[in-house]
Each structure stands twice: as structure tokens, then as C-alpha cells.
Write an enzyme that holds these catalytic residues in place. Structure first.
Site, PDB file in Angstrom:
ATOM      1  CB  CYS A  85     -23.814  34.611  19.554  1.00  0.00           C
ATOM      2  SG  CYS A  85     -22.616  34.210  20.838  1.00  0.00           S
ATOM      3  CG  HIS A  98     -24.367  30.720  15.052  1.00  0.00           C
ATOM      4  ND1 HIS A  98     -24.287  32.079  15.257  1.00  0.00           N
ATOM      5  CD2 HIS A  98     -23.866  30.142  16.181  1.00  0.00           C
ATOM      6  CE1 HIS A  98     -23.784  32.320  16.456  1.00  0.00           C
ATOM      7  NE2 HIS A  98     -23.505  31.163  17.029  1.00  0.00           N
ATOM      8  CD  GLU A 109     -25.662  26.630  12.230  1.00  0.00           C
ATOM      9  OE1 GLU A 109     -26.270  27.487  11.562  1.00  0.00           O
ATOM     10  OE2 GLU A 109     -24.498  26.790  12.665  1.00  0.00           O
ATOM     11  CE  LYS A 167     -20.545  33.439  14.271  1.00  0.00           C
ATOM     12  NZ  LYS A 167     -21.721  33.273  13.383  1.00  0.00           N
ATOM     13  CG  HIS A 199     -18.667  34.362  17.461  1.00  0.00           C
ATOM     14  ND1 HIS A 199     -19.709  35.229  17.213  1.00  0.00           N
ATOM     15  CD2 HIS A 199     -19.196  33.346  18.201  1.00  0.00           C
ATOM     16  CE1 HIS A 199     -20.809  34.768  17.771  1.00  0.00           C
ATOM     17  NE2 HIS A 199     -20.528  33.627  18.371  1.00  0.00           N
ATOM     18  CG  PHE A 233     -22.925  31.542  25.543  1.00  0.00           C
ATOM     19  CD1 PHE A 233     -22.715  30.541  24.616  1.00  0.00           C
ATOM     20  CD2 PHE A 233     -21.835  31.978  26.292  1.00  0.00           C
ATOM     21  CE1 PHE A 233     -21.464  29.976  24.429  1.00  0.00           C
ATOM     22  CE2 PHE A 233     -20.578  31.427  26.108  1.00  0.00           C
ATOM     23  CZ  PHE A 233     -20.389  30.430  25.178  1.00  0.00           C
TER      24      PHE A 233
END
Length: 415
Positions: free
Chosen positions: A170, A310, A321, A339, A344, A403
């Protein structure tokens, strides 16, 4: 602005909110949602627990000739569309054998993707199994390879300074932009077409994410499913799309009278070295990425007035985050999380959200976080909700985490 600065002179995108940058930006400001029920026969046939996704607002076939589109994976299609838009927005003409606005030997490409062409791989495997080798396309490998989006853009625009395709889940789109920055700063290129692309809404990705319990199952209300920072979030919504920017050496851009949206003043890239899908519990990599971006830009945390988070809408990730932002920067920045509206976009997320950050800086307005109705009390940040907020900005930061523990932060400053 120094002549050695790297500036943004063109923007391009195709997303769940619109087929270009203008419609996507208007959708973010209007509080529109790109999340919808997936219109595909396999959704009901396979009885998947997740029936929603942030699919493209405009099909690639509306922008690409039919013959060309058939020779490209969907991920390659969206990258090519966004790149051509950004190229034109920068004031360049489509290259021909007789004419190029940029010396091909000084033109680079850096477009990342998280997954690449799984839809091609799986569909061609089905053909092989059901009908034999004669039905398999000779273009199978060029269509499925992760460097395909960047390679096709490089061929289309005649870029010979190097074509790169970061694959960092991502964070791929943001890392693509950071890599483009380095191509210019190192002297390898004068102009770089940079960004990210993804188009992997498919039964296997939906099923995999569903089994991992990372995606929302709010099938009865798709538009409200993606809820970054909201106390009632239940996972992200898988989307598709691409964002591309034109990075250019500042002295070159000024000499040709180009419109400059912003300066890419710094970036931070770190890795957690902790878990293949989970964030470091203390957010060390995220904190370092943000701090490194600020340091490279020659700024302090107090200078950062806006953070594009994010924030995927996962239970653990959003809180982690938020804590990392407070540690690295403080609680003073105006924060948003696109998002909620875009879903996403995986490898395309960092690039499209980088564009949103650039436009927030350029226009002095931060879009609201869609579906944020009840801020999680653990998220101690000034997150915009309800309506967009006008704010004077000189520096803004965009986060992308993937990831594998990939962390990338991009720091933009006003032109």
C-alpha cells in the site's frame, strides 16, 4: 525556491470518484462516495461475505482505444490513462517519432503497484485449464508482470532515463513518487512521470482480505462502509485506480513557464521489521518516516499544517497511525483521510492521496473525512469531518503504510 528543487507540474488520475483529477477532487470536496456494490456475477455465485468495493467511476474503455485496451491488464490501463492526463496537464504534447517535449534520455518513469496483474494471471489460468494452451494469450506475461504499468507508460512517453516499478504494497504509489524525486536529485533525469496504480478487485483478493478480517462487511450500506478514525469502523474497502504526477527540475519548469502546483521537498522511507501485516506496536517506523521527511525538507514539525493520513478504516491501524502522528508532528495539523471516499486503492493509494495533498496545499482547503461521525476517543487529532476546511498551508505531509512494514511519507511545500 531553489533551481535544484523538484516541483510538481502535472497531475493525472482515474479513481472511484471520477475519471480525472478534477472530478476526483470535486468528489472529495463534495463528500461523495466511490464505494458501491460490486456488479459482477461472481459476487453472488461465490457467496462472498464482502460484496462491496470502490470500483472505477469511469471504465478505461472510455479513454483507451478498444484494441489497445485489450492488450493491457486493467492495472496497466489505469496507469496509462493517469500518466497521459498528467503529461498533458504539465503542458506537454504526446511524443511522436519526430517530436518530443522532453529529451527521452532525460525522462524517467517510476510507477509502483502492490499486486500488478492478478486478474490476467487468474483468467488466463482458467482458459488454460478449461480449453488448453491455444486459448492462452501470448501477452499473458507482459500483462501480469508488476512492472507492466510503468513499462507501458515509459514506452508511450518514450522515456529512456530509466523505468522503475516499486512494489511495497500500500506504500507503492508514494514510494514511486519518492523514487522519481531521487532520479531527478541524482542527476539521472530532468522530468519523471511518477505514481502508482492498482486494479485487483477479484474474487481471490476479496476472499483473502475477508478471511484476514481486514475489510468492511457493511454490504447493506456501501457508501458508509469506509469509516477512517470513526469509532464504528470495521475494516477497509478494496478500491482500484491510479494517480500520476509529473516531477520536474525547478529551473527547467520555470524556464518553460510551467504551472507549479507544489514542491516535493522531502520524503521518508522506513521499514518496521516487525510483522508481515501488522504495524509495529509503538509505530517506530511510521514515526521515523514522517520525521525523516520533515528533516530532509529542512523544516520542523511545527511547519507541517496538514497531514493526509493513511488511515484505512481498520480497528488497530487507525489508532496506531494517530499515535504516530502525534509523536512525530504533534496534534496541531489539520488531518484528513480520503479512504472514506475513495476506498483503499492499494498500490495507487499513495499517489492519488499525494495528489489530494498537493491540491489541499495549492487551494488552501482540506477535504473532510467521509463517514467520520463519532471520532474514536483514542484518535487525539484534529480530523476534519462534515465539511471541508479552509486553511492557510505552507507544508503538508502524506502518509502511506503497507503490508510488510513499508512506511513512506511525502512532504510537500507551497510553490
Amino acid at each position: 525556491m531553489s533551481n535544484t528543487d523538484v516541483v510538481i507540474t502535472g497531475l493525472g488520475a482515474t479513481t472511484p470518484l471520477g475519471g480525472d483529477v478534477a472530478s476526483t477532487w470535486d468528489g472529495l470536496l463534495a463528500g461523495a462516495s466511490g464505494v458501491r456494490t460490486i456488479e459482477a456475477e461472481w459476487v453472488e455465485r461465490l457467496d462472498l461475505p464482502v460484496k462491496i468495493g470502490a470500483t472505477l467511476a469511469e471504465e478505461p474503455s472510455e479513454r483507451l482505444p478498444r484494441v489497445q485496451a485489450r492488450r493491457l491488464d486493467r492495472c496497466e490501463q489505469v496507469a496509462l490513462i493517469a500518466a497521459r492526463q498528467a503529461w498533458a496537464d504539465a503542458g506537454f504534447e504526446q511524443p511522436t517519432d519526430e517530436h518530443t517535449d522532453v529529451d527521452p534520455d532525460r525522462l524517467g518513469v517510476s510507477i509502483g503497484t502492490g499486486i500488478g496483474g492478478p486478474t490476467t494471471l487468474l483468467s488466463q489460468h482458467d482458459l488454460l485449464r478449461e480449453h488448453g494452451i491455444r486459448k492462452v494469450s501470448p501477452l499473458t506475461v507482459p500483462m501480469l508482470m508488476p512492472n507492466g504499468p510503468a513499462a507501458h507508460v515509459g514506452i508511450d512517453l518514450k522515456a529512456r532515463a530509466g523505468v522503475h516499478s516499486p512494489a511495497s504494497a500500500c506504500a507503492s504509489g508514494a514510494e514511486g513518487i519518492a523514487s522519481g524525486f531521487e532520479m531527478i536529485r541524482s542527476g539521472r533525469a530532468d522530468v519523471v512521470v511518477a505514481g502508482g496504480a492498482e486494479a485487483c478487485i477479484h474474487p481471490i483478493t476479496i476472499a483473502g482480505f475477508a478471511q484476514a478480517r481486514t475489510v468492511s462487511t457493511r454490504n447493506d450500506d456501501p457508501a458508509a462502509a469506509s469509516r477512517p478514525f470513526d469509532a464504528h469502523r470495521d475494516g477497509f474497502v478494496l478500491g482500484e485506480g491510479s494517480g500520476v504526477v509529473i516531477l520536474e527540475r525547478a529551473d527547467r519548469a520555470k524556464a518553460r513557464g510551467a504551472r507549479i502546483y507544489a514542491t516535493l521537498s522531502g520524503y521518508g522511507i522506513t521499514s518496521d521489521a516487525y510483522h508481515i501485516t501488522g504495524n509495529h506496536p509503538e509505530g517506530l517506523g511510521q514515526i521515523a518516516a514522517m520525521a525523516n521527511a520533515i528533516k530532509m525538507a529542512g523544516l520542523t514539525a511545527a511547519d507541517v499544517g496538514h497531514v493526509n493520513a493513511h488511515a484505512t478504516s481498520t480497528v488497530v491501524g487507525d489508532v496506531g497511525e494517530a499515535a504516530a502522528i502525534r509523536t512525530a508532528i504533534g496534534n496541531h495539523p489539520v488531518v484528513t483521510a480520503p479512504k472514506g471516499a475513495l476506498g483503499h486503492l492499494v498500490g495507487g493509494a499513495g499517489a492519488v492521496e499525494g495528489i489530494a495533498t498537493i491540491l489541499a496545499l495549492y487551494h488552501g482547503i482540506v477535504p473532510a473525512t467521509l463517514n467520520l461521525e463519532d471520532l474514536d476517543p483514542k484518535v487525539q487529532l484534529d480530523v476534519v469531518s462534515g465539511e471541508p476546511r479552509k486553511v492557510e498551508l505552507s507544508a503538508a505531509l502524506s502518509n502511506s503504510f503497507g503490508f510488510g512494514g513499508h512506511n513512506t511519507a511525502l512532504l510537500f511545500t507551497a510553490a
